[in-house]
Design a protein around this motif. Structure first.
Motif, PDB file in Angstrom:
ATOM      1  N   ASN A 174      59.956  55.864 -43.951  1.00 15.79           N
ATOM      2  CA  ASN A 174      61.080  54.996 -44.302  1.00 15.79           C
ATOM      3  C   ASN A 174      61.519  54.147 -43.109  1.00 15.79           C
ATOM      4  OD1 ASN A 174      63.457  53.810 -45.190  1.00 15.79           O
ATOM      5  ND2 ASN A 174      64.218  55.662 -46.177  1.00 15.79           N
TER       6      ASN A 174
ATOM      7  N   LEU B 278      71.013  50.544 -48.452  1.00 18.51           N
ATOM      8  CA  LEU B 278      70.023  51.268 -49.256  1.00 18.51           C
ATOM      9  C   LEU B 278      69.110  52.115 -48.376  1.00 18.51           C
ATOM     10  CD1 LEU B 278      68.999  48.545 -51.887  1.00 18.51           C
ATOM     11  CD2 LEU B 278      70.337  50.627 -52.289  1.00 18.51           C
ATOM     12  N   HIS B 279      68.737  51.570 -47.229  1.00 17.13           N
ATOM     13  CA  HIS B 279      67.919  52.313 -46.262  1.00 17.13           C
ATOM     14  C   HIS B 279      68.646  53.570 -45.806  1.00 17.13           C
ATOM     15  CE1 HIS B 279      65.616  53.301 -42.706  1.00 17.13           C
ATOM     16  NE2 HIS B 279      66.659  53.047 -41.937  1.00 17.13           N
ATOM     17  N   SER B 280      69.931  53.450 -45.556  1.00 18.64           N
ATOM     18  CA  SER B 280      70.731  54.586 -45.102  1.00 18.64           C
ATOM     19  C   SER B 280      70.936  55.615 -46.216  1.00 18.64           C
ATOM     20  CB  SER B 280      72.085  54.093 -44.591  1.00 18.64           C
ATOM     21  OG  SER B 280      72.832  55.150 -44.039  1.00 18.64           O
ATOM     22  N   VAL B 281      71.250  55.131 -47.407  1.00 15.48           N
ATOM     23  CA  VAL B 281      71.469  56.037 -48.546  1.00 15.48           C
ATOM     24  C   VAL B 281      70.205  56.813 -48.873  1.00 15.48           C
ATOM     25  CG1 VAL B 281      71.924  56.111 -51.035  1.00 15.48           C
ATOM     26  CG2 VAL B 281      73.364  54.702 -49.547  1.00 15.48           C
ATOM     27  N   SER B 282      69.045  56.173 -48.735  1.00 10.15           N
ATOM     28  CA  SER B 282      67.782  56.853 -49.027  1.00 10.15           C
ATOM     29  C   SER B 282      67.573  58.047 -48.104  1.00 10.15           C
ATOM     30  CB  SER B 282      66.609  55.875 -48.902  1.00 10.15           C
ATOM     31  OG  SER B 282      66.430  55.462 -47.556  1.00 10.15           O
ATOM     32  N   HIS B 283      68.055  57.941 -46.860  1.00  6.72           N
ATOM     33  CA  HIS B 283      67.993  59.077 -45.937  1.00  6.72           C
ATOM     34  C   HIS B 283      69.014  60.143 -46.314  1.00  6.72           C
ATOM     35  CE1 HIS B 283      65.011  57.642 -43.193  1.00  6.72           C
ATOM     36  NE2 HIS B 283      65.712  56.605 -42.785  1.00  6.72           N
TER      37      HIS B 283
ATOM     38  N   MET C  42      58.705  61.660 -44.534  1.00 10.17           N
ATOM     39  CA  MET C  42      59.479  60.671 -45.280  1.00 10.17           C
ATOM     40  C   MET C  42      60.347  59.833 -44.346  1.00 10.17           C
ATOM     41  SD  MET C  42      60.625  62.885 -48.623  1.00 10.17           S
ATOM     42  CE  MET C  42      61.712  61.583 -49.170  1.00 10.17           C
ATOM     43  N   THR C  43      60.936  60.490 -43.345  1.00  9.68           N
ATOM     44  CA  THR C  43      61.769  59.773 -42.375  1.00  9.68           C
ATOM     45  C   THR C  43      60.933  58.798 -41.568  1.00  9.68           C
ATOM     46  OG1 THR C  43      63.273  61.651 -42.201  1.00  9.68           O
ATOM     47  CG2 THR C  43      63.319  60.042 -40.408  1.00  9.68           C
TER      48      THR C  43
ATOM     49  N   THR D 133      70.553  60.838 -49.036  1.00  9.87           N
ATOM     50  CA  THR D 133      70.351  61.539 -50.307  1.00  9.87           C
ATOM     51  C   THR D 133      69.597  62.846 -50.115  1.00  9.87           C
ATOM     52  OG1 THR D 133      70.326  59.441 -51.517  1.00  9.87           O
ATOM     53  CG2 THR D 133      69.361  61.348 -52.613  1.00  9.87           C
TER      54      THR D 133
END
Length: 314
Positions: A205, A157-162, A201-202, A164
């Motif tokens: 996160n 989920l952490h990776s997908v959030s980036h 954001m990066t 996206t």
């Protein structure tokens, strides 16, 4: 992975660690040894599963978590290192847009999962040392499976959030990444737009997950160390030695991560070498610290070896 029509770039150029041919040969020799040793060491760590099934003394949640850590380390050391070794002999080091996005996804999935798994392992040690009478009740097989599932879920989920947000950025100009793999902050800087909000954001996160896990580990190990120091038995002395080694790995792993994502986006030439610690070196240290220095594991491995030797002799 589709990207917008504004994205004119089909590949990125990786500048690598150095332009010097002599240094590249040196790095190839060093990192080849480190990578092979890391993979073999972690494969040996995964064999703990076999050892656990053959030795009832090691039927412990800690070794179940440890085998999962070894698997993550193999993945983490393999997402970019093989390409880096090949690129040492390539003048024009390139990677496709899709390959770059894949590296970003894999890196953050593995690193995020490992962070959470290290926290789970610290919790296991906390219960084992601070609440030994309740250990078997609290740390059951179901809880361990939940820990592993949560660690992978958080990492993905952490990776997908980036991904996206970055996959649809317009890349229409510069395409040189000053590293040996597609590092997220460096790729964001190449977008043909104002990336200030994306950078914030990066930082938020990745910085929050890194810092929160690091603080949780430091607090857990501090409480454990205080508990151990109040005991005078030889077992406590052994636990103190092991915990010190564990904390060393935590600092080496989290140090570069926190530095990269809590610091401004401006980079120094030394930064790419710090990346080697959490992509190449840490996966090598983990099996040494968590497995090969553990007397119970080494004892079980000797028994397993002697058992096989006796079998073949008969």
């Amino acid at each position: 992975m589709a990207h917008t029509n504004e994205s004119m770039i089909s590949e990125f150029v990786l500048l690598g660690l150095s332009n010097s041919w002599e240094l590249q040969l040196f790095f190839f020799a060093i990192f080849s040894i480190v990578y092979v040793t890391s993979v073999l060491g972690n494969c040996l760590g995964i064999m703990i599963i076999v050892i656990v099934s053959s030795d009832s003394r090691l039927n412990s949640p800690m070794y179940f978590l440890l085998s999962n850590l070894s698997f993550i380390d193999i993945c983490q050391s393999s997402f970019a290192t093989p390409k880096m070794l090949v690129d040492f002999f390539v003048a024009h080091k390139t990677i496709s847009f899709e390959g770059c996005m894949a590296q970003i996804f894999l890196l953050h999935s593995f690193v995020g999962s490992e962070m959470m798994l290290l926290v789970a392992m610290a919790y296991d040690r906390f219960i084992a040392i601070c609440k030994p009478l309740h250990y078997s009740t609290i740390m059951n097989q179901t809880l361990c499976i939940i820990f592993v599932f949560i660690s992978w879920a958080v990492g993905i989920l952490h990776s997908v959030s980036h991904l996206t947000f970055i996959v649809d950025l317009p890349f229409c100009g510069p395409n040189e990444v000053d590293s040996f793999f597609c590092d997220l902050p460096l790729v964001i800087e190449l977008a043909c737009m104002d990336t200030y909000e994306m950078e914030i954001m990066t930082l938020t996160n990745s910085g929050l997950i890194s810092l929160s896990c690091f603080l949780a580990l430091i607090i857990s190990y501090t409480v454990i160390l205080i508990t151990v120091r109040h005991r005078s038995s030889s077992g406590s002395s052994k636990a103190l030695s092991t915990l010190t080694a564990h904390i060393t790995v935590v600092i080496l792993f989290f140090g570069p991560c926190i530095y990269f994502y809590m610091w401004p986006f401006s980079r120094l030439s030394l930064d790419k070498f710090l990346s080697v610690f959490y992509t190449v070196c840490t996966p090598l240290l983990n099996p040494i610290i968590y497995s090969l220095r553990n007397e119970d594991v080494k004892s079980a491995m000797r028994k397993l070896r002697n058992r096989h030797v006796s079998f073949w002799k008969n």
